[in-house]
Design a protein around this motif. Structure first.
Motif, short mmCIF file in Angstrom:
data_model
loop_
_atom_site.label_atom_id
_atom_site.label_comp_id
_atom_site.label_asym_id
_atom_site.label_seq_id
_atom_site.Cartn_x
_atom_site.Cartn_y
_atom_site.Cartn_z
N UNK A 48 -31.06 7.11 0.26
CA UNK A 48 -31.79 7.36 -0.98
C UNK A 48 -30.90 8.07 -1.98
N UNK A 49 -31.04 7.69 -3.25
CA UNK A 49 -30.31 8.33 -4.33
C UNK A 49 -31.34 8.75 -5.37
N UNK A 50 -31.23 9.98 -5.85
CA UNK A 50 -32.12 10.45 -6.90
C UNK A 50 -31.50 10.11 -8.25
N UNK A 51 -32.32 9.55 -9.12
CA UNK A 51 -31.86 9.12 -10.44
C UNK A 51 -32.65 9.86 -11.50
N UNK A 52 -31.93 10.54 -12.36
CA UNK A 52 -32.53 11.24 -13.52
C UNK A 52 -32.32 10.34 -14.72
N UNK A 106 -23.53 9.15 -15.55
CA UNK A 106 -22.99 10.45 -15.16
C UNK A 106 -23.68 10.92 -13.88
N UNK A 107 -23.24 12.04 -13.37
CA UNK A 107 -23.88 12.74 -12.25
C UNK A 107 -24.12 14.17 -12.72
N UNK A 108 -25.33 14.71 -12.48
CA UNK A 108 -25.60 16.07 -12.94
C UNK A 108 -25.22 17.10 -11.88
N UNK A 109 -25.41 18.35 -12.23
CA UNK A 109 -25.00 19.45 -11.33
C UNK A 109 -25.78 19.49 -10.03
N UNK A 110 -26.91 18.77 -9.96
CA UNK A 110 -27.71 18.70 -8.75
C UNK A 110 -27.36 17.47 -7.90
N UNK A 111 -26.39 16.70 -8.34
CA UNK A 111 -25.98 15.51 -7.60
C UNK A 111 -26.80 14.27 -7.91
N UNK A 112 -27.70 14.38 -8.89
CA UNK A 112 -28.50 13.21 -9.27
C UNK A 112 -27.66 12.29 -10.15
N UNK A 143 -24.96 12.17 -25.57
CA UNK A 143 -23.61 11.63 -25.37
C UNK A 143 -23.54 10.76 -24.11
N UNK A 144 -24.49 10.92 -23.20
CA UNK A 144 -24.54 10.11 -21.98
C UNK A 144 -25.47 8.91 -22.14
N UNK A 145 -25.81 8.61 -23.36
CA UNK A 145 -26.82 7.59 -23.62
C UNK A 145 -26.22 6.44 -24.44
N UNK A 146 -25.77 5.39 -23.79
CA UNK A 146 -25.23 4.25 -24.54
C UNK A 146 -26.23 3.64 -25.52
#
Length: 181
Positions: A48-52, A106-112, A143-146
């Motif tokens: 499982x991968x968490x996606x924000x 990207x990947x956030x500081x929580x690994x999502x 900035x992370x939003x194409x």
């Protein structure tokens, strides 16, 4: 040769229609909708991968019994909108056959994983949530939003037409709610 020329327009129409006849490697099965801007998806190896969701911030949902039973108007209002946003994401995921297409940015500081999330038919989930007033543009992370222009236009439309949280004078933006909570 004449048959080949007749097939070219048909191939172009099928290709441009966004038809997902051949699932790509960035198509995932949704295991769980956590809230209005977070899902869990399964990878090919069943992990499982968490996606924000990139670009947006949805209202909070209650995470504990204490929060669920809170009598504070601020909590009730935030959680009411958060539950609506979560339900809408679940409805969209169901429409997509529990499949989403991710454009991971990207990947956030929580690994999502931070991603733009679309249904297999191309419907952009973040745009739907913003346009319906069930989420807000998360400006520090644009900035992370194409697809930032699409997102910003959807928010302008929601504000102008007083949809969702934009018609609620008591609503507190999720980032402000988390700060004052």
């Amino acid at each position: 040769m004449i048959y080949f020329r007749k097939l070219i327009p048909i191939a172009l129409v099928v290709g441009l229609a966004g038809c997902n006849l051949f699932p790509s490697q960035n198509t995932y099965r949704v295991q769980r909708v956590s809230d209005g801007d977070t899902i869990a998806v399964s990878q090919g190896d069943k992990s499982s991968v968490t996606v924000r969701f990139a670009c947006i911030d949805a209202p909070e949902v209650p995470h504990s019994n204490r929060e669920k039973n809170s009598q504070k108007l601020l909590d009730k209002n935030q959680f009411n909108w958060g539950v609506k946003a979560k339900s809408r994401v679940q409805q969209l995921v169901n429409q997509g056959g529990d499949r989403v297409v991710l454009n991971i940015t990207d990947t956030d500081r929580y690994g999502r994983q931070i991603a733009e999330v679309r249904l297999p038919n191309g419907k952009f989930i973040q745009e739907v949530l913003i346009r319906e007033g069930l989420a807000l543009v998360n400006r520090p992370y644009l900035r992370y939003c194409p697809s930032r222009e699409i997102i910003e236009q959807a928010e302008t439309d929601a504000k102008t037409n007083l949809r969702g949280v934009w018609k609620d004078p008591k609503f507190v933006a999720p980032w402000d709610y988390r700060r004052i909570k």
